[in-house]
Motif scaffolding. Structure first.
Motif, PDB file in Angstrom:
ATOM      1  N   UNK A   1       0.912  -1.094  -0.163  1.00  0.00           N
ATOM      2  CA  UNK A   1       0.119   0.052   0.008  1.00  0.00           C
ATOM      3  C   UNK A   1       0.818   1.096   0.192  1.00  0.00           C
ATOM      4  N   UNK A   2       0.592   2.118  -0.806  1.00  0.00           N
ATOM      5  CA  UNK A   2       1.366   3.147  -1.149  1.00  0.00           C
ATOM      6  C   UNK A   2       0.761   4.514  -2.009  1.00  0.00           C
ATOM      7  N   UNK A   3       1.107   5.779  -1.826  1.00  0.00           N
ATOM      8  CA  UNK A   3       0.444   6.716  -2.560  1.00  0.00           C
ATOM      9  C   UNK A   3       1.197   6.749  -4.001  1.00  0.00           C
ATOM     10  N   UNK A   4       0.742   6.284  -5.109  1.00  0.00           N
ATOM     11  CA  UNK A   4       1.081   6.112  -6.469  1.00  0.00           C
ATOM     12  C   UNK A   4       0.441   7.534  -7.157  1.00  0.00           C
ATOM     13  N   UNK A   5       1.133   8.420  -7.449  1.00  0.00           N
ATOM     14  CA  UNK A   5       0.391   9.721  -8.107  1.00  0.00           C
ATOM     15  C   UNK A   5       0.023   9.518  -9.480  1.00  0.00           C
ATOM     16  N   UNK A   6       0.690   8.759 -10.456  1.00  0.00           N
ATOM     17  CA  UNK A   6       0.617   8.331 -11.721  1.00  0.00           C
ATOM     18  C   UNK A   6       0.610   6.963 -12.167  1.00  0.00           C
ATOM     19  N   UNK A   7      -0.594   6.113 -11.492  1.00  0.00           N
ATOM     20  CA  UNK A   7      -0.654   4.802 -11.912  1.00  0.00           C
ATOM     21  C   UNK A   7      -0.388   4.413 -13.254  1.00  0.00           C
ATOM     22  N   UNK A   8      -0.803   5.113 -14.238  1.00  0.00           N
ATOM     23  CA  UNK A   8      -0.678   4.477 -15.771  1.00  0.00           C
ATOM     24  C   UNK A   8       0.732   4.833 -15.954  1.00  0.00           C
ATOM     25  N   UNK A   9       1.470   5.747 -15.829  1.00  0.00           N
ATOM     26  CA  UNK A   9       2.861   5.882 -15.948  1.00  0.00           C
ATOM     27  C   UNK A   9       3.629   4.943 -15.152  1.00  0.00           C
ATOM     28  N   UNK A  10       3.386   4.667 -13.973  1.00  0.00           N
ATOM     29  CA  UNK A  10       3.994   3.554 -13.108  1.00  0.00           C
ATOM     30  C   UNK A  10       3.968   2.343 -13.723  1.00  0.00           C
ATOM     31  N   UNK A  11       2.652   2.036 -14.364  1.00  0.00           N
ATOM     32  CA  UNK A  11       2.275   0.627 -15.009  1.00  0.00           C
ATOM     33  C   UNK A  11       2.967   0.537 -16.083  1.00  0.00           C
TER      34      UNK A  11
END
Length: 347
Positions: free
Chosen positions: A31-41
């Protein structure tokens, strides 16, 4: 580099079967705060593809949830890459207990609203306020206390084939239903020690936070879930309180923890803990089937589905048009699914 698979499933499975090296099945979450999930993906898809990782990964603003396998010779490369990501540095990698290396045959990474669907809409809910971790030894010690309540936060079909001694089942097939059910079931136990567990830790960690959010006081959860517990039991030689099979969400559909068979074939009632999906592509009901019934029904859940799979492929495809299977899971508490199974008194 393409950021999605473009090869057919049949070819990918053939490639997996032709591999001359072994794979290791792993699960992890954070569990963490991911600002831009699509870019991280997209970033991790490229990196993991380069080291031949297969599996299913969900990414959301609240974190990451992964079940994967990796060639043994690339294990260190995988760990080094994950540890290079700040919020994954030092992450626990749950190594499968009973692994044939064939758990996954393609890499799929999806952006989701949440990494585990929970139905929680209260904006005051905070995952940072969660229950206390218990390792295997601490779990055994606390659960030896007769006042301690052990709660299984997995689905019915998971609990059915294996669970901890004395564990309470929250009888549902979705986590979003289980959370309010657990609060209601335990509402008179708010001051007692409550220990929650699941497969790898992700659901019981959120469930522990949800109970605290609803006024419970002494909430714990099993670190790394059943997978980590089983590994620690073997490594440390401590008493194993889990009996049976651990259901897993990959091609294996289960990993054996002990030799105990605590469930029964849904068709004939014989002792059995082998899950399968009905061979009829218009059904795919998940249920427990013994070898004898599998042979008799040709892997189908009923005489009706058996008769359908005997038809030509084009006729079967025509019959499937417009069918919405929904969530097809056999549950003893759901009478609407019982007629789908074959005659239980046949033999």
């Amino acid at each position: 580099m393409a950021l999605h698979n473009r090869v057919s499933a049949d070819e990918l499975k053939q490639r997996l079967a032709a591999e001359t090296f072994k794979r290791t099945t792993i699960s992890f979450y954070q569990y963490a705060k991911i600002v831009d999930p699509q870019a991280f993906r997209d970033e991790i898809y490229q990196a993991l593809s380069e080291i031949q990782v297969f599996g299913r990964i969900y990414v959301a603003h609240e974190g990451i949830n992964a079940q994967i396998n990796v060639p043994e010779h690339n294990f260190e490369a995988l760990r080094n890459y994950l540890y290079s990501i700040p919020f994954l540095n030092g992450i626990r990698l749950n190594i499968a207990v009973d692994d044939d290396g064939k758990s996954f045959w393609v890499l799929r990474i999806k952006v989701r609203p949440k990494i585990v669907a929970d139905g929680i809409t209260d904006p005051a809910f905070d995952m940072d306020n969660k229950g206390q971790y218990l390792d295997a030894a601490a779990f055994n010690e606390l659960t030896a206390n007769p006042d301690t309540i052990i709660v299984d936060m997995r689905n019915h079909y998971e609990y059915e084939v294996g669970h901890f001694d004395g564990a309470i089942e929250v009888p549902s097939d979705t986590f979003r239903e289980q959370l309010p059910m657990a609060v209601d079931m335990l509402k008179d136990k708010k001051d007692q020690p409550i220990v929650m567990y699941c497969t790898g830790g992700i659901r019981c960690e959120k469930a522990s936070a949800y109970l605290l959010h609803n006024g419970f006081k002494n909430v714990y959860h099993l670190e790394g879930g059943i997978i980590e517990y089983a590994n620690k039991v073997r490594q440390q030689g401590i008493t194993n309180k889990f009996k049976g099979k651990n259901f897993v969400f990959d091609e294996r559909l289960g990993e054996r923890i002990t030799e105990d068979v605590i469930s029964h074939c849904h068709q004939c009632g014989r002792p059995c803990d082998t899950h399968t999906n009905c061979k009829n592509d218009g059904c795919h009901l998940l249920f427990i089937q013994c070898d004898r019934c599998a042979a008799h029904y040709d892997g189908c859940c009923s005489e009706e589905c058996y008769s359908i799979v005997q038809l030509p492929a084009d006729a079967q495809q025509e019959m499937r048009k417009g069918i919405d299977k929904g969530q097809m899971i056999f549950n003893k508490s759901r009478e609407r699914l019982r007629p789908r199974l074959g005659d239980r008194d046949r033999y």
